[in-house]
Design a protein around this motif. Sequence first.
Motif, PDB file in Angstrom:
ATOM      1  N   LEU A 131      22.785 -54.763  57.951  1.00  0.00           N
ATOM      2  CA  LEU A 131      22.157 -55.723  57.477  1.00  0.00           C
ATOM      3  C   LEU A 131      21.742 -55.152  55.846  1.00  0.00           C
ATOM      4  CD1 LEU A 131      19.438 -55.773  60.444  1.00  0.00           C
ATOM      5  CD2 LEU A 131      20.715 -57.799  59.356  1.00  0.00           C
ATOM      6  N   ALA A 132      21.107 -53.712  55.680  1.00  0.00           N
ATOM      7  CA  ALA A 132      20.611 -53.171  54.401  1.00  0.00           C
ATOM      8  C   ALA A 132      21.955 -53.816  53.375  1.00  0.00           C
ATOM      9  CB  ALA A 132      20.845 -51.226  54.034  1.00  0.00           C
ATOM     10  N   ALA A 133      23.396 -53.899  53.755  1.00  0.00           N
ATOM     11  CA  ALA A 133      24.419 -54.310  53.739  1.00  0.00           C
ATOM     12  C   ALA A 133      24.657 -55.667  53.011  1.00  0.00           C
ATOM     13  CB  ALA A 133      25.880 -54.020  53.782  1.00  0.00           C
ATOM     14  N   TRP A 134      23.894 -56.720  53.655  1.00  0.00           N
ATOM     15  CA  TRP A 134      23.678 -57.943  53.309  1.00  0.00           C
ATOM     16  C   TRP A 134      22.370 -57.928  52.393  1.00  0.00           C
ATOM     17  CZ3 TRP A 134      19.716 -61.007  55.969  1.00  0.00           C
ATOM     18  CH2 TRP A 134      20.187 -62.870  55.822  1.00  0.00           C
ATOM     19  N   LYS A 135      21.544 -57.021  52.222  1.00  0.00           N
ATOM     20  CA  LYS A 135      20.362 -57.719  51.357  1.00  0.00           C
ATOM     21  C   LYS A 135      21.049 -57.469  49.842  1.00  0.00           C
ATOM     22  CE  LYS A 135      16.931 -58.929  54.818  1.00  0.00           C
ATOM     23  NZ  LYS A 135      16.500 -59.568  54.948  1.00  0.00           N
ATOM     24  N   LEU A 136      21.962 -56.165  49.957  1.00  0.00           N
ATOM     25  CA  LEU A 136      22.068 -55.716  48.729  1.00  0.00           C
ATOM     26  C   LEU A 136      22.949 -57.473  47.271  1.00  0.00           C
ATOM     27  CD1 LEU A 136      22.406 -53.160  47.168  1.00  0.00           C
ATOM     28  CD2 LEU A 136      24.745 -52.927  48.433  1.00  0.00           C
ATOM     29  N   ASP A 137      23.654 -57.450  49.065  1.00  0.00           N
ATOM     30  CA  ASP A 137      25.167 -58.547  47.972  1.00  0.00           C
ATOM     31  C   ASP A 137      23.770 -60.003  48.031  1.00  0.00           C
ATOM     32  OD1 ASP A 137      27.193 -60.337  48.189  1.00  0.00           O
ATOM     33  OD2 ASP A 137      26.505 -61.612  49.968  1.00  0.00           O
ATOM     34  N   MET A 138      22.887 -59.965  48.758  1.00  0.00           N
ATOM     35  CA  MET A 138      21.595 -60.927  49.320  1.00  0.00           C
ATOM     36  C   MET A 138      20.963 -61.025  47.117  1.00  0.00           C
ATOM     37  SD  MET A 138      18.158 -62.592  50.634  1.00  0.00           S
ATOM     38  CE  MET A 138      19.197 -62.156  52.770  1.00  0.00           C
ATOM     39  N   VAL A 139      20.726 -59.811  46.959  1.00  0.00           N
ATOM     40  CA  VAL A 139      20.382 -59.828  45.669  1.00  0.00           C
ATOM     41  C   VAL A 139      20.937 -60.436  44.086  1.00  0.00           C
ATOM     42  CG1 VAL A 139      18.594 -58.824  46.386  1.00  0.00           C
ATOM     43  CG2 VAL A 139      20.047 -57.351  45.647  1.00  0.00           C
ATOM     44  N   GLY A 140      22.763 -59.737  44.370  1.00  0.00           N
ATOM     45  CA  GLY A 140      23.883 -60.130  43.341  1.00  0.00           C
ATOM     46  C   GLY A 140      24.327 -58.447  43.341  1.00  0.00           C
ATOM     47  N   LEU A 141      24.078 -57.571  44.508  1.00  0.00           N
ATOM     48  CA  LEU A 141      24.436 -56.383  43.988  1.00  0.00           C
ATOM     49  C   LEU A 141      26.491 -56.039  44.765  1.00  0.00           C
ATOM     50  CD1 LEU A 141      21.082 -53.837  43.748  1.00  0.00           C
ATOM     51  CD2 LEU A 141      22.889 -55.182  41.851  1.00  0.00           C
ATOM     52  N   LYS A 142      27.203 -55.705  43.877  1.00  0.00           N
ATOM     53  CA  LYS A 142      27.929 -55.394  44.963  1.00  0.00           C
ATOM     54  C   LYS A 142      28.013 -54.541  46.061  1.00  0.00           C
ATOM     55  CE  LYS A 142      30.969 -56.842  40.681  1.00  0.00           C
ATOM     56  NZ  LYS A 142      31.565 -56.096  39.546  1.00  0.00           N
ATOM     57  N   PRO A 143      29.107 -54.465  47.020  1.00  0.00           N
ATOM     58  CA  PRO A 143      28.498 -53.085  48.100  1.00  0.00           C
ATOM     59  C   PRO A 143      28.681 -51.757  47.833  1.00  0.00           C
ATOM     60  CG  PRO A 143      30.616 -55.022  48.498  1.00  0.00           C
ATOM     61  CD  PRO A 143      29.956 -55.292  46.822  1.00  0.00           C
ATOM     62  N   GLU A 144      29.741 -51.427  46.543  1.00  0.00           N
ATOM     63  CA  GLU A 144      29.395 -49.660  46.165  1.00  0.00           C
ATOM     64  C   GLU A 144      28.534 -49.331  45.617  1.00  0.00           C
ATOM     65  OE1 GLU A 144      32.718 -52.388  43.222  1.00  0.00           O
ATOM     66  OE2 GLU A 144      31.807 -52.750  45.383  1.00  0.00           O
ATOM     67  N   VAL A 145      27.666 -50.342  45.066  1.00  0.00           N
ATOM     68  CA  VAL A 145      25.957 -50.436  44.312  1.00  0.00           C
ATOM     69  C   VAL A 145      25.750 -48.908  45.836  1.00  0.00           C
ATOM     70  CG1 VAL A 145      23.710 -50.806  43.374  1.00  0.00           C
ATOM     71  CG2 VAL A 145      26.680 -51.861  42.616  1.00  0.00           C
ATOM     72  N   GLY A 146      25.113 -49.858  47.042  1.00  0.00           N
ATOM     73  CA  GLY A 146      24.970 -49.067  47.939  1.00  0.00           C
ATOM     74  C   GLY A 146      24.962 -47.849  48.125  1.00  0.00           C
ATOM     75  N   ALA A 147      26.289 -47.130  47.679  1.00  0.00           N
ATOM     76  CA  ALA A 147      26.875 -45.100  47.895  1.00  0.00           C
ATOM     77  C   ALA A 147      26.300 -44.395  46.559  1.00  0.00           C
ATOM     78  CB  ALA A 147      27.716 -45.251  47.726  1.00  0.00           C
ATOM     79  N   GLN A 148      25.447 -45.559  46.128  1.00  0.00           N
ATOM     80  CA  GLN A 148      24.501 -45.308  44.672  1.00  0.00           C
ATOM     81  C   GLN A 148      23.315 -44.268  44.610  1.00  0.00           C
ATOM     82  OE1 GLN A 148      26.004 -47.723  41.281  1.00  0.00           O
ATOM     83  NE2 GLN A 148      26.789 -46.985  40.665  1.00  0.00           N
ATOM     84  N   TYR A 149      22.791 -43.408  44.245  1.00  0.00           N
ATOM     85  CA  TYR A 149      21.596 -43.104  44.119  1.00  0.00           C
ATOM     86  C   TYR A 149      20.717 -43.756  42.714  1.00  0.00           C
ATOM     87  CZ  TYR A 149      22.526 -39.603  46.869  1.00  0.00           C
ATOM     88  OH  TYR A 149      23.095 -38.545  48.237  1.00  0.00           O
ATOM     89  N   PRO A 150      19.504 -44.293  42.759  1.00  0.00           N
ATOM     90  CA  PRO A 150      18.865 -44.687  42.007  1.00  0.00           C
ATOM     91  C   PRO A 150      18.524 -44.052  40.637  1.00  0.00           C
ATOM     92  CG  PRO A 150      17.156 -44.329  43.985  1.00  0.00           C
ATOM     93  CD  PRO A 150      19.047 -44.184  44.252  1.00  0.00           C
ATOM     94  N   ALA A 151      19.278 -42.768  40.376  1.00  0.00           N
ATOM     95  CA  ALA A 151      19.015 -42.285  38.734  1.00  0.00           C
ATOM     96  C   ALA A 151      20.491 -43.087  38.428  1.00  0.00           C
ATOM     97  CB  ALA A 151      19.288 -40.902  39.133  1.00  0.00           C
ATOM     98  N   GLN A 152      21.602 -43.381  39.160  1.00  0.00           N
ATOM     99  CA  GLN A 152      22.570 -43.915  38.649  1.00  0.00           C
ATOM    100  C   GLN A 152      22.156 -45.201  38.103  1.00  0.00           C
ATOM    101  OE1 GLN A 152      25.065 -42.444  42.308  1.00  0.00           O
ATOM    102  NE2 GLN A 152      26.029 -41.493  40.723  1.00  0.00           N
ATOM    103  N   LEU A 153      21.904 -45.761  38.347  1.00  0.00           N
ATOM    104  CA  LEU A 153      21.472 -47.896  38.129  1.00  0.00           C
ATOM    105  C   LEU A 153      20.924 -47.410  36.645  1.00  0.00           C
ATOM    106  CD1 LEU A 153      20.435 -48.492  41.815  1.00  0.00           C
ATOM    107  CD2 LEU A 153      22.346 -47.972  41.179  1.00  0.00           C
ATOM    108  N   SER A 154      21.287 -48.868  36.563  1.00  0.00           N
ATOM    109  CA  SER A 154      20.778 -49.747  35.209  1.00  0.00           C
ATOM    110  C   SER A 154      19.640 -49.876  36.063  1.00  0.00           C
ATOM    111  CB  SER A 154      21.251 -50.455  34.230  1.00  0.00           C
ATOM    112  OG  SER A 154      21.474 -51.464  35.803  1.00  0.00           O
ATOM    113  N   GLY A 155      18.206 -50.739  34.465  1.00  0.00           N
ATOM    114  CA  GLY A 155      17.407 -51.406  34.598  1.00  0.00           C
ATOM    115  C   GLY A 155      17.377 -52.618  35.555  1.00  0.00           C
TER     116      GLY A 155
END
Length: 278
Positions: A131-155
């Motif tokens: 379900l979390a992966a589905w929500k990730l896709d719903m907001v337009g983020l790629k699956p591999e982003v799920g394994a990252q930590y917040p500090a690794q993300l752009s704004g």
Amino acid sequence: MSPTATATAAKSDIVIDLREVETRFGAHVVHHNLNLQVRRAEVFAIIGGSGSGKSTLLREMILLHRPDAGRIKVLGVELKDLSPEDALALRLRWGVLFQHGGLFGSLTVLENIGLPLREHTRLSNKLIDDLAAWKLDMVGLKPEVGAQYPAQLSGGMMKRASLARALALDPELLFLDEPTAGLDPESAAGVDELVLRLRDLFGLTIVMISHDLDLLWQVADRVAVLGEGRVQGVGSMAELADMNQPAIRPFFEGARGRAAQPASIPPTQAKEPSSKPK
């Protein structure tokens, strides 16, 4: 439809209802006799100058601050004197995107999104991850982003990941606090499109605080302008542009206000005093 049925339907269409809200911090009055209604499945924005009480009002609507007087009803529930159990049940019906995201730095993005499901459901870990992966896709983020930590993300990615977590429990109501703050124009435009898509796909009622005039013109169905403790005006951006009130004019005058207005709407012209002798 009979008058009684019409009145009942209109009442059920109101998702948030604030009546005569008073808020004070010591001698400082933030809200005085403030009244506001938000309708089902609309994108409703709240704007105002610094110190106008926008953020305080949002906190009052999500049970983080109690006003000194007045009544607030959200999803048909009176917020005053809620029991802890009833307050929790109500919170599970809405999602909140805080201005700075609010993700836990020690958890991956996927773990952050799945956290509300782990806390409030008895679903299996596998199903929660799906379900979390589905929500990730719903907001337009790629699956591999799920394994990252917040500090690794752009704004922009941070905003989308935080929005995915706000959507984890399939809320009826979504609160967005400055959803485009700190984003570059391209990322902000992506948030514009995402807000509309979520509203249209799921019939969400969306309430947002924002200073982003482009966002307001693009996605807001109605906008409330706060000033001097009260709501100074409510309407579409086009309707507000025609209101000649001191608390409203600054959002449409000046280069920034005029630039944000769609080309189909004549830019509002600031009225300059005449320098010619009479």
